[in-house]
Design a protein around this motif. Structure first.
Motif, PDB file in Angstrom:
ATOM      1  N   VAL A  48       0.852  -1.196   0.000  1.00 10.12           N
ATOM      2  CA  VAL A  48       0.000   0.000   0.000  1.00 10.12           C
ATOM      3  C   VAL A  48       0.888   1.246   0.000  1.00 10.12           C
ATOM      4  CG1 VAL A  48      -1.877   1.214   1.170  1.00 10.12           C
ATOM      5  CG2 VAL A  48      -1.723  -1.278   1.362  1.00 10.12           C
ATOM      6  N   GLY A  49       0.753   2.040  -1.045  1.00  6.20           N
ATOM      7  CA  GLY A  49       1.510   3.290  -1.130  1.00  6.20           C
ATOM      8  C   GLY A  49       0.625   4.462  -0.747  1.00  6.20           C
ATOM      9  N   GLU A  50       1.077   5.659  -1.104  1.00  3.68           N
ATOM     10  CA  GLU A  50       0.328   6.857  -0.709  1.00  3.68           C
ATOM     11  C   GLU A  50      -0.773   7.212  -1.712  1.00  3.68           C
ATOM     12  OE1 GLU A  50       2.250  10.795   0.676  1.00  3.68           O
ATOM     13  OE2 GLU A  50       1.431  11.182  -1.312  1.00  3.68           O
ATOM     14  N   GLN A  51      -0.369   7.515  -2.912  1.00  6.89           N
ATOM     15  CA  GLN A  51      -1.308   7.914  -3.963  1.00  6.89           C
ATOM     16  C   GLN A  51      -0.594   7.736  -5.292  1.00  6.89           C
ATOM     17  OE1 GLN A  51      -1.955  12.064  -4.689  1.00  6.89           O
ATOM     18  NE2 GLN A  51      -0.160  12.691  -3.535  1.00  6.89           N
ATOM     19  N   PRO A  52      -1.367   7.630  -6.399  1.00  8.78           N
ATOM     20  CA  PRO A  52      -0.701   7.498  -7.695  1.00  8.78           C
ATOM     21  C   PRO A  52       0.126   8.744  -7.999  1.00  8.78           C
ATOM     22  CG  PRO A  52      -3.091   7.809  -7.955  1.00  8.78           C
ATOM     23  CD  PRO A  52      -2.823   7.614  -6.497  1.00  8.78           C
ATOM     24  N   GLY A  53       1.199   8.563  -8.751  1.00 10.50           N
ATOM     25  CA  GLY A  53       2.003   9.693  -9.195  1.00 10.50           C
ATOM     26  C   GLY A  53       1.548  10.126 -10.589  1.00 10.50           C
ATOM     27  N   ASP A  54       2.328  11.035 -11.176  1.00 10.82           N
ATOM     28  CA  ASP A  54       1.994  11.592 -12.492  1.00 10.82           C
ATOM     29  C   ASP A  54       1.774  10.488 -13.545  1.00 10.82           C
ATOM     30  OD1 ASP A  54       2.046  14.113 -14.261  1.00 10.82           O
ATOM     31  OD2 ASP A  54       3.479  12.779 -15.231  1.00 10.82           O
ATOM     32  N   ARG A  55       2.724   9.553 -13.610  1.00  3.64           N
ATOM     33  CA  ARG A  55       2.626   8.489 -14.633  1.00  3.64           C
ATOM     34  C   ARG A  55       1.427   7.582 -14.399  1.00  3.64           C
ATOM     35  NH1 ARG A  55       7.651   6.809 -16.673  1.00  3.64           N
ATOM     36  NH2 ARG A  55       8.935   8.656 -16.936  1.00  3.64           N
ATOM     37  N   GLU A  56       1.224   7.283 -13.102  1.00  2.37           N
ATOM     38  CA  GLU A  56       0.121   6.385 -12.755  1.00  2.37           C
ATOM     39  C   GLU A  56      -1.217   7.039 -13.093  1.00  2.37           C
ATOM     40  OE1 GLU A  56       2.734   7.029 -10.724  1.00  2.37           O
ATOM     41  OE2 GLU A  56       3.666   5.046 -10.551  1.00  2.37           O
ATOM     42  N   ASP A  57      -1.284   8.356 -12.846  1.00  2.00           N
ATOM     43  CA  ASP A  57      -2.511   9.103 -13.126  1.00  2.00           C
ATOM     44  C   ASP A  57      -2.861   9.016 -14.618  1.00  2.00           C
ATOM     45  OD1 ASP A  57      -4.501  11.405 -12.603  1.00  2.00           O
ATOM     46  OD2 ASP A  57      -3.180  12.253 -14.131  1.00  2.00           O
ATOM     47  N   ARG A  61      -2.913   3.103 -13.761  1.00  6.56           N
ATOM     48  CA  ARG A  61      -2.429   1.895 -13.079  1.00  6.56           C
ATOM     49  C   ARG A  61      -1.426   2.283 -11.989  1.00  6.56           C
ATOM     50  NH1 ARG A  61       0.434  -1.596 -17.120  1.00  6.56           N
ATOM     51  NH2 ARG A  61       0.503  -2.984 -15.334  1.00  6.56           N
ATOM     52  N   PRO A  62      -1.482   1.612 -10.818  1.00  2.20           N
ATOM     53  CA  PRO A  62      -0.565   1.987  -9.733  1.00  2.20           C
ATOM     54  C   PRO A  62       0.856   1.490  -9.957  1.00  2.20           C
ATOM     55  CG  PRO A  62      -1.868   0.084  -9.076  1.00  2.20           C
ATOM     56  CD  PRO A  62      -2.358   0.486 -10.444  1.00  2.20           C
ATOM     57  N   PHE A  63       1.803   2.253  -9.448  1.00  3.64           N
ATOM     58  CA  PHE A  63       3.216   1.849  -9.427  1.00  3.64           C
ATOM     59  C   PHE A  63       3.757   1.428 -10.799  1.00  3.64           C
ATOM     60  CE2 PHE A  63       2.276   1.617  -4.876  1.00  3.64           C
ATOM     61  CZ  PHE A  63       3.365   2.308  -4.385  1.00  3.64           C
TER      62      PHE A  63
HETATM   63  N1  URA Z   1       3.732   6.376  -5.411  1.00  9.48           N
HETATM   64  C1  URA Z   1       2.718   5.766  -4.756  1.00  9.48           C
HETATM   65  O1  URA Z   1       2.576   5.849  -3.543  1.00  9.48           O
HETATM   66  N2  URA Z   1       1.885   5.052  -5.471  1.00  9.48           N
HETATM   67  C2  URA Z   1       1.982   4.890  -6.778  1.00  9.48           C
HETATM   68  O2  URA Z   1       1.135   4.208  -7.351  1.00  9.48           O
HETATM   69  C3  URA Z   1       3.052   5.514  -7.430  1.00  9.48           C
HETATM   70  C4  URA Z   1       3.919   6.263  -6.725  1.00  9.48           C
END
Ligand code: URA
Length: 222
Positions: A48-57, A61-63
């Motif tokens: 579990v990460g924080e939130q999607p980044g620019d690329r993920e947005d 897709r996450p990460f």
């Molecule tokens: N950082 C995150 O926490 N999540 C992502 O999906 C990408 C970068």
């Protein structure tokens, strides 16, 4: 919305489809799309990460951006297959501000209200996947799931007290490694990150052995 959906025994795809229209906080207005978790429903480990980044947005897709590539590399070195894991975030929209030159979108930390608004989706993912090991990546995930006093720098790699999964552990966020300017420090931190993931791998093996023993006992008893 999520509680009603859960009563209907949804699949992860059902959740993903409904989450695509989520307006529980205002981040849907500036994010391109909801970035739901990804991985098989039978995954034994959830990151579990924080939130999607620019690329993920942009990809939805996450990460899949730089932090995701670093996570993939560390997983490979720790002997964990990415196909075995489910990856997700506490917040499912990208929160950002424009940089001074108006060119790049810069990540902005989510507020507690945004994290809380998104929490039912994460709880639903955990309820469906039922991971054996849940790994919080970075302080936002760790403090949301393990309490505001949780310190990743002091408690990383230790088993945390939590009902969320049989084993819950936190480590640094891969993007914190990407931000380290000094190469020697970055390399040393990468090694520590891999060590934490190796521990996750050992927990997974232990869970698999316990499951095998349970199956053997059930066979004997039947
Ligand atoms: N950082 C995150 O926490 N999540 C992502 O999906 C990408 C970068």
């Amino acid at each position: 919305m999520v509680a009603e959906l859960l009563r209907q025994n949804p699949t992860l795809d059902d959740l993903r489809q409904v989450a695509a229209h989520c307006k529980a906080c205002d981040l849907w207005k500036t994010g391109t799309q909801t970035v739901f978790g990804e991985g098989v429903a039978t995954a034994k480990v959830m990151f579990v990460g924080e939130q999607p980044g620019d690329r993920e947005d942009l990809a939805g897709r996450p990460f899949v951006g730089p932090a995701g590539l670093l996570l993939d590399r560390a997983l490979a070195q720790a002997g964990i297959e990415r196909s075995e894991v489910y990856v997700t975030n506490v917040v499912k929209h990208f929160k950002w501000v424009r940089d001074e030159r108006g060119k790049r979108r810069i990540h902005k930390k989510p507020r507690a209200s945004e994290i809380n608004a998104c929490r039912p989706w994460l709880d639903a993912e955990i309820a469906l996947v039922k991971p054996e090991v849940l790994v919080c990546l970075g302080a936002t995930a760790a403090q949301s799931l393990l309490g505001r006093d949780f310190s990743v720098s002091r408690q990383r790699g230790e088993l945390a007290q939590s009902e969320l999964a049989p084993h819950v552990i936190a480590t640094v966020h891969p993007s914190s490694l990407l931000r380290m300017p000094d190469e020697k420090n970055r390399h040393a931190e990468m090694e520590r990150f891999i060590e934490d993931l190796k521990k996750v791998g050992r927990l997974l093996k232990r869970s698999a052995r316990t499951q095998d023993a349970r199956t053997d006992i059930q066979k004997l008893a039947s």
